[in-house]
Design a protein around this motif. Structure first.
Motif, PDB file in Angstrom:
ATOM      1  N   LEU A 203       0.847  -1.191   0.000  1.00  8.54           N
ATOM      2  CA  LEU A 203       0.000   0.000   0.000  1.00  8.54           C
ATOM      3  C   LEU A 203       0.883   1.243   0.000  1.00  8.54           C
ATOM      4  N   ARG A 204       0.460   2.250  -0.767  1.00 11.12           N
ATOM      5  CA  ARG A 204       1.206   3.512  -0.800  1.00 11.12           C
ATOM      6  C   ARG A 204       0.260   4.686  -1.035  1.00 11.12           C
ATOM      7  N   ARG A 205       0.469   5.754  -0.277  1.00  7.83           N
ATOM      8  CA  ARG A 205      -0.283   6.998  -0.462  1.00  7.83           C
ATOM      9  C   ARG A 205       0.709   8.143  -0.626  1.00  7.83           C
ATOM     10  N   ARG A 206       0.465   8.965  -1.650  1.00  3.82           N
ATOM     11  CA  ARG A 206       1.284  10.138  -1.899  1.00  3.82           C
ATOM     12  C   ARG A 206       0.374  11.363  -1.967  1.00  3.82           C
ATOM     13  N   ALA A 207       0.748  12.419  -1.257  1.00  4.36           N
ATOM     14  CA  ALA A 207      -0.078  13.624  -1.226  1.00  4.36           C
ATOM     15  C   ALA A 207       0.815  14.849  -1.027  1.00  4.36           C
ATOM     16  N   PRO A 208       0.395  16.032  -1.523  1.00  2.00           N
ATOM     17  CA  PRO A 208       1.216  17.245  -1.392  1.00  2.00           C
ATOM     18  C   PRO A 208       1.401  17.652   0.071  1.00  2.00           C
ATOM     19  N   ILE A 209       2.573  18.219   0.372  1.00  2.48           N
ATOM     20  CA  ILE A 209       2.881  18.760   1.698  1.00  2.48           C
ATOM     21  C   ILE A 209       2.524  20.233   1.707  1.00  2.48           C
ATOM     22  N   SER A 210       1.312  20.561   2.143  1.00  4.99           N
ATOM     23  CA  SER A 210       0.839  21.941   2.267  1.00  4.99           C
ATOM     24  C   SER A 210       1.141  22.727   0.986  1.00  4.99           C
ATOM     25  N   ASP A 211       1.806  23.894   1.134  1.00  3.00           N
ATOM     26  CA  ASP A 211       2.124  24.747  -0.018  1.00  3.00           C
ATOM     27  C   ASP A 211       3.584  24.627  -0.434  1.00  3.00           C
ATOM     28  N   TRP A 212       4.242  23.564  -0.040  1.00  4.17           N
ATOM     29  CA  TRP A 212       5.658  23.390  -0.336  1.00  4.17           C
ATOM     30  C   TRP A 212       5.814  22.958  -1.797  1.00  4.17           C
ATOM     31  N   THR A 213       6.524  23.766  -2.585  1.00  2.00           N
ATOM     32  CA  THR A 213       6.759  23.456  -3.987  1.00  2.00           C
ATOM     33  C   THR A 213       8.257  23.451  -4.283  1.00  2.00           C
ATOM     34  N   LEU A 214       8.618  22.656  -5.268  1.00  3.52           N
ATOM     35  CA  LEU A 214       9.993  22.562  -5.730  1.00  3.52           C
ATOM     36  C   LEU A 214       9.947  22.115  -7.182  1.00  3.52           C
ATOM     37  N   LEU A 215      10.783  22.738  -8.022  1.00  3.72           N
ATOM     38  CA  LEU A 215      10.793  22.432  -9.458  1.00  3.72           C
ATOM     39  C   LEU A 215       9.415  22.694 -10.081  1.00  3.72           C
ATOM     40  N   LYS A 216       8.748  23.762  -9.587  1.00  2.00           N
ATOM     41  CA  LYS A 216       7.444  24.200 -10.095  1.00  2.00           C
ATOM     42  C   LYS A 216       6.315  23.211  -9.818  1.00  2.00           C
ATOM     43  N   SER A 217       6.545  22.261  -8.920  1.00  2.00           N
ATOM     44  CA  SER A 217       5.523  21.260  -8.608  1.00  2.00           C
ATOM     45  C   SER A 217       5.477  21.030  -7.102  1.00  2.00           C
ATOM     46  N   PRO A 218       4.323  20.581  -6.589  1.00  2.00           N
ATOM     47  CA  PRO A 218       4.235  20.303  -5.145  1.00  2.00           C
ATOM     48  C   PRO A 218       5.178  19.173  -4.728  1.00  2.00           C
ATOM     49  N   VAL A 219       5.757  19.333  -3.545  1.00  2.00           N
ATOM     50  CA  VAL A 219       6.523  18.249  -2.936  1.00  2.00           C
ATOM     51  C   VAL A 219       5.545  17.362  -2.178  1.00  2.00           C
ATOM     52  N   ARG A 220       5.631  16.070  -2.355  1.00  2.00           N
ATOM     53  CA  ARG A 220       4.679  15.143  -1.756  1.00  2.00           C
ATOM     54  C   ARG A 220       5.333  14.330  -0.653  1.00  2.00           C
ATOM     55  N   TYR A 221       4.543  13.989   0.345  1.00  2.00           N
ATOM     56  CA  TYR A 221       4.995  12.993   1.311  1.00  2.00           C
ATOM     57  C   TYR A 221       4.521  11.621   0.849  1.00  2.00           C
ATOM     58  N   VAL A 222       5.215  10.601   1.278  1.00  2.00           N
ATOM     59  CA  VAL A 222       4.917   9.223   0.875  1.00  2.00           C
ATOM     60  C   VAL A 222       4.735   8.376   2.120  1.00  2.00           C
ATOM     61  N   LEU A 223       3.585   7.718   2.227  1.00  2.00           N
ATOM     62  CA  LEU A 223       3.332   6.730   3.276  1.00  2.00           C
ATOM     63  C   LEU A 223       3.248   5.358   2.622  1.00  2.00           C
ATOM     64  N   GLU A 224       3.918   4.388   3.221  1.00  2.00           N
ATOM     65  CA  GLU A 224       4.026   3.080   2.584  1.00  2.00           C
ATOM     66  C   GLU A 224       3.889   1.962   3.612  1.00  2.00           C
ATOM     67  N   GLY A 225       3.241   0.904   3.229  1.00  2.00           N
ATOM     68  CA  GLY A 225       3.131  -0.273   4.086  1.00  2.00           C
ATOM     69  C   GLY A 225       3.157  -1.524   3.239  1.00  2.00           C
ATOM     70  N   ALA A 226       3.735  -2.590   3.776  1.00  2.00           N
ATOM     71  CA  ALA A 226       3.819  -3.839   3.031  1.00  2.00           C
ATOM     72  C   ALA A 226       3.844  -5.010   3.997  1.00  2.00           C
ATOM     73  N   HIS A 227       3.309  -6.131   3.546  1.00  2.00           N
ATOM     74  CA  HIS A 227       3.360  -7.368   4.327  1.00  2.00           C
ATOM     75  C   HIS A 227       3.529  -8.525   3.359  1.00  2.00           C
ATOM     76  N   THR A 228       4.464  -9.427   3.672  1.00  2.00           N
ATOM     77  CA  THR A 228       4.712 -10.604   2.844  1.00  2.00           C
ATOM     78  C   THR A 228       4.606 -11.854   3.695  1.00  2.00           C
ATOM     79  N   GLU A 229       3.800 -12.788   3.225  1.00  2.00           N
ATOM     80  CA  GLU A 229       3.664 -14.087   3.872  1.00  2.00           C
ATOM     81  C   GLU A 229       4.397 -15.100   3.014  1.00  2.00           C
TER      82      GLU A 229
END
Length: 316
Positions: free
Chosen positions: A232-258
């Motif tokens: 699972l992964r979710r990416r979303a902009p960090i408030s009004d923080w921009t870099l290279l003319k685009s929003p900077v995003r935070y990344v949340l990630e989770g994984a499970h392997t059986e």
């Protein structure tokens, strides 16, 4: 077209029971060949949890297993949903064996170095599109693998003069080649939108590994890689923080392997989980080949196991 490229590093330290050299024994050689293939099996399937791992034995004397894996996957287009993937993995394991002539014993350090390359060809069957524009697809994948392992035993000339059997030949300069055939079935949900991007993947993978073209006819083995993974992964902009003319995003990630089949319990655990936090920079507004770059720190945990790692991923 979207391509994900993720180099991942696995560092493992663990103690395995010491083996003793005696008379040549084909069953013992086969057992070692099977062990090599079992270690290879952790690099033939894309797996976030097994690519961020650090196991301590709690002993001052350790054998070390190092594995590096990187790879990527892409669906060519919505109109022609052919899926292609590929991974490459390298592993090095330093087991210790005990040589005994009946009166004295001597510990022998060795090195096993293996390299694997895996490819996959699949097709996306779209099952559902929700009101937010997210797509759920069923993706069957045919997988194939080629790998090789070189063994190097670091012992003195006196031992070299005394050891000339198949057992020694396997450990000293021996080579073991392997191929694998199998497949995967994946359910993939992907939502790309301005507020957030969401990826959810449920994947079952299975592959049979066999040796071929080894330096000795005695050195033959097989292993079976089988696991069920959730990512699972979710990416979303960090408030009004921009870099290279685009929003900077935070990344949340989770994984499970059986782990199933021969992999279950092979390294002392039946399953592994991973949690990740990172940032993503979007460079798509510039004429560059790389459109997104992600840096993710991960924490892994399982039965009597914990670890950490850093993953770098790029979209093209």
């Amino acid at each position: 077209m979207k391509i994900i490229f993720s180099p991942l590093l696995l560092l493992v330290a663990l103690i395995l029971p010491e083996k003793s050299f005696a008379a040549p024994d084909g069953s013992r050689i086969r057992h070692r060949a099977n062990a090599v293939l079992s270690l290879m099996s952790y690099t033939v399937v894309p797996d976030v949890t097994a690519s961020d791992l650090n196991i301590g034995s709690g002993s001052n004397e350790k054998n070390e297993l190092d594995i590096t894996q990187f790879g990527g996957g892409a669906t060519l287009s919505d109109s022609f949903p052919l899926y292609l993937e590929g991974t490459m993995g390298y592993s090095r394991f330093d087991p210790s064996f005990v040589l005994s002539d009946g009166t004295e014993s001597r510990k022998i350090p060795t090195k096993w170095n293996s390299l694997t390359a895996t490819g996959g060809i699949g097709w996306d069957f779209k099952l559902y599109t929700d009101k937010w524009g997210g797509n759920l697809v069923l993706r069957p994948i045919a997988n194939f693998m080629l790998g090789t392992m070189a063994s190097d035993v670091r012992i003195g000339s006196a031992v070299i003069e005394r050891r000339r059997d198949a057992d020694y030949q396997f450990l000293n300069g021996g080579r073991l080649n392997a191929y694998g055939l199998g497949g995967s079935l994946m359910l993939d949900y992907e939502l790309i939108s301005a507020p957030q991007d969401i990826d959810v993947e449920l994947r079952y993978s299975s592959m049979s590994l066999q040796t071929f073209g080894s330096t000795s006819d005695v050195v033959q083995g097989e292993a079976y890689a089988q696991n069920l993974g959730l990512y699972l992964r979710r990416r979303a902009p960090i408030s009004d923080w921009t870099l290279l003319k685009s929003p900077v995003r935070y990344v949340l990630e989770g994984a499970h392997t059986e782990y199933l089949g021969d992999q279950r319990g092979e390294l002392g655990f039946n399953s592994l989980s991973s949690l990740g936090l990172g940032i993503e920079i979007d460079s798509s507004k510039y004429p560059v080949f790389i459109t997104r770059t992600r840096l993710v720190a991960r924490y892994m945990f399982g039965e009597n196991t914990s670890g950490y790692g850093v993953g770098l991923a790029m979209s093209f």
